[in-house]
Design a protein around this motif. Sequence first.
Motif, PDB file in Angstrom:
ATOM      1  N   GLN A 166      60.302   9.341 -70.186  1.00  0.00           N
ATOM      2  CA  GLN A 166      61.626   8.841 -70.557  1.00  0.00           C
ATOM      3  C   GLN A 166      62.148   7.875 -69.518  1.00  0.00           C
ATOM      4  O   GLN A 166      61.743   7.902 -68.371  1.00  0.00           O
ATOM      5  CB  GLN A 166      62.603   9.988 -70.778  1.00  0.00           C
ATOM      6  N   SER A 167      63.027   7.025 -69.961  1.00  0.00           N
ATOM      7  CA  SER A 167      63.637   6.054 -69.067  1.00  0.00           C
ATOM      8  C   SER A 167      64.870   6.679 -68.425  1.00  0.00           C
ATOM      9  O   SER A 167      65.267   7.786 -68.756  1.00  0.00           O
ATOM     10  CB  SER A 167      64.019   4.792 -69.836  1.00  0.00           C
ATOM     11  N   THR A 168      65.478   5.954 -67.522  1.00  0.00           N
ATOM     12  CA  THR A 168      66.687   6.448 -66.861  1.00  0.00           C
ATOM     13  C   THR A 168      67.924   6.177 -67.696  1.00  0.00           C
ATOM     14  O   THR A 168      69.016   6.580 -67.335  1.00  0.00           O
ATOM     15  CB  THR A 168      66.855   5.792 -65.475  1.00  0.00           C
ATOM     16  N   ARG A 169      67.772   5.471 -68.815  1.00  0.00           N
ATOM     17  CA  ARG A 169      68.906   5.205 -69.698  1.00  0.00           C
ATOM     18  C   ARG A 169      69.220   6.437 -70.532  1.00  0.00           C
ATOM     19  O   ARG A 169      68.362   7.263 -70.781  1.00  0.00           O
ATOM     20  CB  ARG A 169      68.595   4.033 -70.627  1.00  0.00           C
ATOM     21  N   THR A 170      70.468   6.555 -70.972  1.00  0.00           N
ATOM     22  CA  THR A 170      70.838   7.653 -71.859  1.00  0.00           C
ATOM     23  C   THR A 170      70.383   7.313 -73.257  1.00  0.00           C
ATOM     24  O   THR A 170      70.288   6.143 -73.596  1.00  0.00           O
ATOM     25  CB  THR A 170      72.363   7.889 -71.833  1.00  0.00           C
ATOM     26  N   PRO A 171      70.099   8.242 -74.103  1.00  0.00           N
ATOM     27  CA  PRO A 171      70.183   9.673 -73.852  1.00  0.00           C
ATOM     28  C   PRO A 171      68.994  10.168 -73.034  1.00  0.00           C
ATOM     29  O   PRO A 171      68.010   9.460 -72.882  1.00  0.00           O
ATOM     30  CB  PRO A 171      70.147  10.269 -75.263  1.00  0.00           C
ATOM     31  N   SER A 172      69.106  11.390 -72.545  1.00  0.00           N
ATOM     32  CA  SER A 172      67.973  11.996 -71.859  1.00  0.00           C
ATOM     33  C   SER A 172      67.403  13.091 -72.758  1.00  0.00           C
ATOM     34  O   SER A 172      68.034  13.520 -73.725  1.00  0.00           O
ATOM     35  CB  SER A 172      68.399  12.554 -70.501  1.00  0.00           C
ATOM     36  N   PHE A 173      66.201  13.530 -72.427  1.00  0.00           N
ATOM     37  CA  PHE A 173      65.504  14.532 -73.217  1.00  0.00           C
ATOM     38  C   PHE A 173      65.089  15.681 -72.316  1.00  0.00           C
ATOM     39  O   PHE A 173      64.774  15.487 -71.151  1.00  0.00           O
ATOM     40  CB  PHE A 173      64.253  13.918 -73.862  1.00  0.00           C
ATOM     41  N   SER A 174      65.074  16.881 -72.879  1.00  0.00           N
ATOM     42  CA  SER A 174      64.591  18.052 -72.143  1.00  0.00           C
ATOM     43  C   SER A 174      63.668  18.847 -73.057  1.00  0.00           C
ATOM     44  O   SER A 174      63.679  18.677 -74.279  1.00  0.00           O
ATOM     45  CB  SER A 174      65.762  18.918 -71.667  1.00  0.00           C
ATOM     46  N   ILE A 175      62.869  19.698 -72.451  1.00  0.00           N
ATOM     47  CA  ILE A 175      61.917  20.506 -73.210  1.00  0.00           C
ATOM     48  C   ILE A 175      61.931  21.925 -72.674  1.00  0.00           C
ATOM     49  O   ILE A 175      62.093  22.138 -71.465  1.00  0.00           O
ATOM     50  CB  ILE A 175      60.509  19.885 -73.139  1.00  0.00           C
ATOM     51  N   ASN A 176      61.787  22.889 -73.584  1.00  0.00           N
ATOM     52  CA  ASN A 176      61.796  24.282 -73.157  1.00  0.00           C
ATOM     53  C   ASN A 176      60.445  24.688 -72.583  1.00  0.00           C
ATOM     54  O   ASN A 176      59.437  24.030 -72.805  1.00  0.00           O
ATOM     55  CB  ASN A 176      62.173  25.202 -74.331  1.00  0.00           C
ATOM     56  N   SER A 177      60.446  25.756 -71.833  1.00  0.00           N
ATOM     57  CA  SER A 177      59.223  26.330 -71.288  1.00  0.00           C
ATOM     58  C   SER A 177      58.728  27.399 -72.259  1.00  0.00           C
ATOM     59  O   SER A 177      59.512  28.221 -72.728  1.00  0.00           O
ATOM     60  CB  SER A 177      59.525  26.953 -69.925  1.00  0.00           C
ATOM     61  N   VAL A 178      57.442  27.349 -72.583  1.00  0.00           N
ATOM     62  CA  VAL A 178      56.872  28.280 -73.549  1.00  0.00           C
ATOM     63  C   VAL A 178      55.650  28.941 -72.940  1.00  0.00           C
ATOM     64  O   VAL A 178      54.843  28.291 -72.293  1.00  0.00           O
ATOM     65  CB  VAL A 178      56.467  27.535 -74.851  1.00  0.00           C
ATOM     66  N   ARG A 179      55.533  30.245 -73.139  1.00  0.00           N
ATOM     67  CA  ARG A 179      54.353  30.994 -72.696  1.00  0.00           C
ATOM     68  C   ARG A 179      53.801  31.751 -73.883  1.00  0.00           C
ATOM     69  O   ARG A 179      54.537  32.142 -74.774  1.00  0.00           O
ATOM     70  CB  ARG A 179      54.707  31.974 -71.586  1.00  0.00           C
ATOM     71  N   GLY A 180      52.498  31.964 -73.867  1.00  0.00           N
ATOM     72  CA  GLY A 180      51.904  32.714 -74.963  1.00  0.00           C
ATOM     73  C   GLY A 180      50.471  33.097 -74.649  1.00  0.00           C
ATOM     74  O   GLY A 180      49.982  32.891 -73.534  1.00  0.00           O
ATOM     75  N   PHE A 181      49.820  33.645 -75.641  1.00  0.00           N
ATOM     76  CA  PHE A 181      48.432  34.075 -75.530  1.00  0.00           C
ATOM     77  C   PHE A 181      47.594  33.321 -76.542  1.00  0.00           C
ATOM     78  O   PHE A 181      48.084  32.941 -77.612  1.00  0.00           O
ATOM     79  CB  PHE A 181      48.320  35.589 -75.768  1.00  0.00           C
TER      80      PHE A 181
END
Length: 85
Positions: A8-23
């Motif tokens: 992503q760039s430093t311009r808005t909007p920004s993006f986030s992602i969740n942390s996922v764990r599994g088997f």
Amino acid sequence: SASVALAQSTRTPSFSINSVRGFEDQGMLVFTIVRSSPTTKSSTVRFETRSGTAIAGSDFTSQSGSLTFAPGESSKTVAVQLLND
């Protein structure tokens, strides 16, 4: 562990992602990408999977691509297939 990284760039909007764990026997992990405001315009973010303690090709199927958010849309998902070895 493995992760999905966002470019992503430093311009808005920004993006986030969740942390996922599994088997491996779960079959899939689903990551949620959230776009911050403003959400009045469309925007695109690129993503790619990255190896950690889980290795692409033996523990999960590598993926990359882009997600386009329509005006008003604030979240999307990326499903990563797990390989049960």
